[in-house]
Write a protein that holds these residues in place. Structure first.
Motif, PDB file in Angstrom:
ATOM      1  N   PHE A 194      31.541  35.870  48.355  1.00  0.00           N
ATOM      2  CA  PHE A 194      32.388  34.753  49.352  1.00  0.00           C
ATOM      3  C   PHE A 194      32.778  35.973  50.620  1.00  0.00           C
ATOM      4  O   PHE A 194      32.234  35.760  51.730  1.00  0.00           O
ATOM      5  CB  PHE A 194      33.772  34.430  48.917  1.00  0.00           C
TER       6      PHE A 194
ATOM      7  N   TYR B 197      34.027  36.851  43.499  1.00  0.00           N
ATOM      8  CA  TYR B 197      34.395  36.491  44.924  1.00  0.00           C
ATOM      9  C   TYR B 197      34.401  37.337  45.985  1.00  0.00           C
ATOM     10  O   TYR B 197      33.919  36.954  46.915  1.00  0.00           O
ATOM     11  CB  TYR B 197      35.567  35.794  44.918  1.00  0.00           C
TER      12      TYR B 197
ATOM     13  N   ASP C 255      34.012  26.303  44.358  1.00  0.00           N
ATOM     14  CA  ASP C 255      33.237  27.106  43.404  1.00  0.00           C
ATOM     15  C   ASP C 255      31.671  26.367  43.636  1.00  0.00           C
ATOM     16  O   ASP C 255      30.760  26.997  43.758  1.00  0.00           O
ATOM     17  CB  ASP C 255      33.500  26.692  41.867  1.00  0.00           C
TER      18      ASP C 255
END
Length: 274
Positions: A254, A250, A9
């Motif tokens: 990501f 995410y 994180d």
């Protein structure tokens, strides 16, 4: 394994992942244009991205960035200041031309982050203009200044690559715009708010095709560039297909933001094959 989740994180929240993506885009430029990326500029870009992105995310209101009460954000603040200091060291090695390119990018970033228009906090508040400005800064810093820092001229192929990079970043930003629909105010005027989620995804698909076919406008089309852009286009189209409002944070922060990292890996692999 809670420590691993906290580390991951922090890696995302402190903008290390996005900085790594910009670094990979700079080295991708070196491969497709056949130039040697200046190490000092590459490190400056990586470290400067950390500092700039964290300032934009957390420190637009300066007093809140300096007087931080939250320990987690204080750690990000200290990390950002350290990155900025190291970036400043590498900037000492730049030529005047490189400094001019960076200065222009800093001005654009300032327009994005700081209040410039009456009754608006900053250009981030102007919705659609936000992603155009971000894409312009990325194209400038990961293509144009990369070439300028090597002392090479800005040829036709460099300009084509710059336009392709601009379109690439626009497409990468669409999943973020869709993700943020649940957070954005109704009058912000983002792309999905203006034309809807499905049309935004279709627009991303069209821009991806334009991104790919622009490669044929180059004077010198290498097989690595052609194959690499082809694979990249497939990845972009897949990211459009699976993007939705229900995806976790995410997915964009990501996976989508990691596409440039994967692209550089693919280019290195193609260098060994082609």
């Amino acid at each position: 394994m809670g420590w691993l989740r906290r580390f991951f994180d922090f890696y995302l929240d402190a903008s290390v992942h996005v900085a790594l993506s910009t670094l990979c885009l700079a080295y991708a430029t070196g491969i497709v244009l056949g130039v040697q990326v200046d190490v000092h500029y590459a490190l400056f870009l990586f470290l400067g991205t950390i500092a700039c992105y964290n300032f934009v995310k957390y420190g637009v209101e300066a007093e809140k960035y300096i007087l931080v009460a939250n320990t987690y954000h204080k750690n990000i603040q200290l990390f950002s200041f350290a990155a900025l200091g190291l970036a400043g060291y590498h900037a000492l090695y730049f030529s005047l031309e490189t400094w001019l390119g960076i200065g222009f990018a800093v001005v654009l970033t300032g327009l994005y982050a700081l209040p410039m228009v009456p009754k608006k906090r900053n250009l981030r508040s102007l919705g659609l203009l936000k992603i155009i400005l971000v894409a312009l800064v990325w194209a400038l810093t990961t293509v144009m200044v990369v070439v300028v820092s090597t002392g090479e001229p800005l040829t036709w192929d460099v300009w084509v690559e710059g336009v392709q990079r601009f379109l690439l970043v626009l497409v990468l930003l669409i999943p973020f715009e869709i993700r943020d629909l649940k957070y954005d105010g109704p009058n912000l005027g983002t792309l999905p708010q203006r034309i809807g989620v499905e049309k935004s995804k279709k627009l991303g698909g069209v821009l991806t095709l334009v991104f790919f076919f622009l490669v044929f406008l180059k004077d010198d089309i290498s097989h690595i560039d052609l194959y690499g852009k082809g694979i990249m286009s497939v990845l972009l189209l897949l990211s459009m297909a699976v993007t939705s409002e229900d995806r976790t944070d995410y997915h964009a922060s990501f996976w989508v933001e990691g596409i440039p990292i994967l692209w550089l890996v693919i280019l290195y692999i193609l260098e060994g094959w082609v």
